[in-house]
Design an enzyme around this catalytic site. Sequence first.
Site, PDB file in Angstrom:
ATOM      1  N   ILE A 247     -19.952  48.655  17.690  1.00 22.18           N
ATOM      2  CA  ILE A 247     -19.315  48.256  16.433  1.00 22.18           C
ATOM      3  C   ILE A 247     -20.238  47.183  15.861  1.00 22.18           C
ATOM      4  O   ILE A 247     -20.248  46.051  16.344  1.00 22.18           O
ATOM      5  CB  ILE A 247     -17.883  47.712  16.639  1.00 22.18           C
ATOM      6  CG1 ILE A 247     -16.972  48.812  17.189  1.00 22.18           C
ATOM      7  CG2 ILE A 247     -17.315  47.184  15.320  1.00 22.18           C
ATOM      8  CD1 ILE A 247     -15.534  48.376  17.429  1.00 22.18           C
ATOM      9  N   PRO A 248     -21.044  47.520  14.864  1.00 17.33           N
ATOM     10  CA  PRO A 248     -22.212  46.702  14.520  1.00 17.33           C
ATOM     11  C   PRO A 248     -21.930  45.452  13.685  1.00 17.33           C
ATOM     12  O   PRO A 248     -22.386  45.322  12.546  1.00 17.33           O
ATOM     13  CB  PRO A 248     -23.102  47.693  13.761  1.00 17.33           C
ATOM     14  CG  PRO A 248     -22.120  48.602  13.089  1.00 17.33           C
ATOM     15  CD  PRO A 248     -20.974  48.754  14.058  1.00 17.33           C
ATOM     16  N   CYS A 249     -21.218  44.504  14.286  1.00 18.07           N
ATOM     17  CA  CYS A 249     -20.975  43.245  13.578  1.00 18.07           C
ATOM     18  C   CYS A 249     -22.275  42.464  13.387  1.00 18.07           C
ATOM     19  O   CYS A 249     -22.332  41.557  12.547  1.00 18.07           O
ATOM     20  CB  CYS A 249     -19.941  42.408  14.322  1.00 18.07           C
ATOM     21  SG  CYS A 249     -20.363  41.995  16.011  1.00 18.07           S
ATOM     22  N   HIS A 250     -23.320  42.817  14.133  1.00 14.99           N
ATOM     23  CA  HIS A 250     -24.607  42.135  13.968  1.00 14.99           C
ATOM     24  C   HIS A 250     -25.243  42.440  12.618  1.00 14.99           C
ATOM     25  O   HIS A 250     -26.167  41.738  12.194  1.00 14.99           O
ATOM     26  CB  HIS A 250     -25.573  42.527  15.102  1.00 14.99           C
ATOM     27  CG  HIS A 250     -25.901  43.985  15.168  1.00 14.99           C
ATOM     28  ND1 HIS A 250     -25.050  44.908  15.746  1.00 14.99           N
ATOM     29  CD2 HIS A 250     -26.972  44.697  14.731  1.00 14.99           C
ATOM     30  CE1 HIS A 250     -25.600  46.124  15.667  1.00 14.99           C
ATOM     31  NE2 HIS A 250     -26.753  46.016  15.054  1.00 14.99           N
TER      32      HIS A 250
END
Length: 283
Positions: A247-250
């Site tokens: 889950i690409p919160c970066h």
Amino acid sequence: MSDYQKIATAIEFIRQQALQQPSLADIAEHVHLSEFHFQRLFSRWAGVSPKRYLQALTLQNAKQKISQQQSLFDTTLDVGLSSQSRLHGHFVKLDAVTPSEYKTAGLGLTLYYGLHPTPFGFAFVALSDKGLNQLDLLDNDDITFGLNKLKQTWPNATLQHDQPKCQQVIERIFYHNSQEHHHKSAVTPLSLWVKGTNFQINIWRALLRIPAGELATYSDIAQTINKPNAVRAVGSAIGANPLAFIIPCHRVLRKDASLGGYRWRETRKQAMLAREEVRATKR
């Protein structure tokens, strides 16, 4: 020291010395390698030369991407907040833990866990037959943090150490370029099974729609869920993301293109973004 630890040390040095624009020789010396060995290590890890990678690390590059990709990001998210999204060319399916599952705290549930090396350090992963529910990136191979967190989240569950089962998921997430994994990914969705509020689930689904190599701001995400004034709440939900990288919160930055924090370390966030950037431009 692992390859990633050397890379992380180099990236942190570059961040600290950004105004001085350190040379390849300076960076190599800082990680106690010759220029030749550092160049070879870096190219093996990133897939591109250090020079190209350094360009992707710049704040100016991030600002330019946020500006240029705003309309593309809007278009990408305009398909709605369904439970499925694409990551690395394959489907990711996100389902939320039901209230009854939440209430029983894992009673009758078996969770499989493992610790595995990745391009961004060690990963502690946990999954059930319903999907992946924990992925933490660690600085070393100590399993204690991830395992304690899993026990706190699911106190009534049966925990089973299963490296081979977890390795299959790790390979799909981090090593997806092989023909075999690409074919499997195209046929079978990677299932995520997460515990969170309805608000958090909507935020995490929005994050899944940010393609690799692209960026969004916290305000973008707030606009996406039709809550433009909820930027702080959006930030809190992003910070509660249970699945690093997948889950690409970066890929979410502040409006000024600064990193905006990352609970798995800002250096790792910058490493992820730059690596995705250079790989996206190579396609």
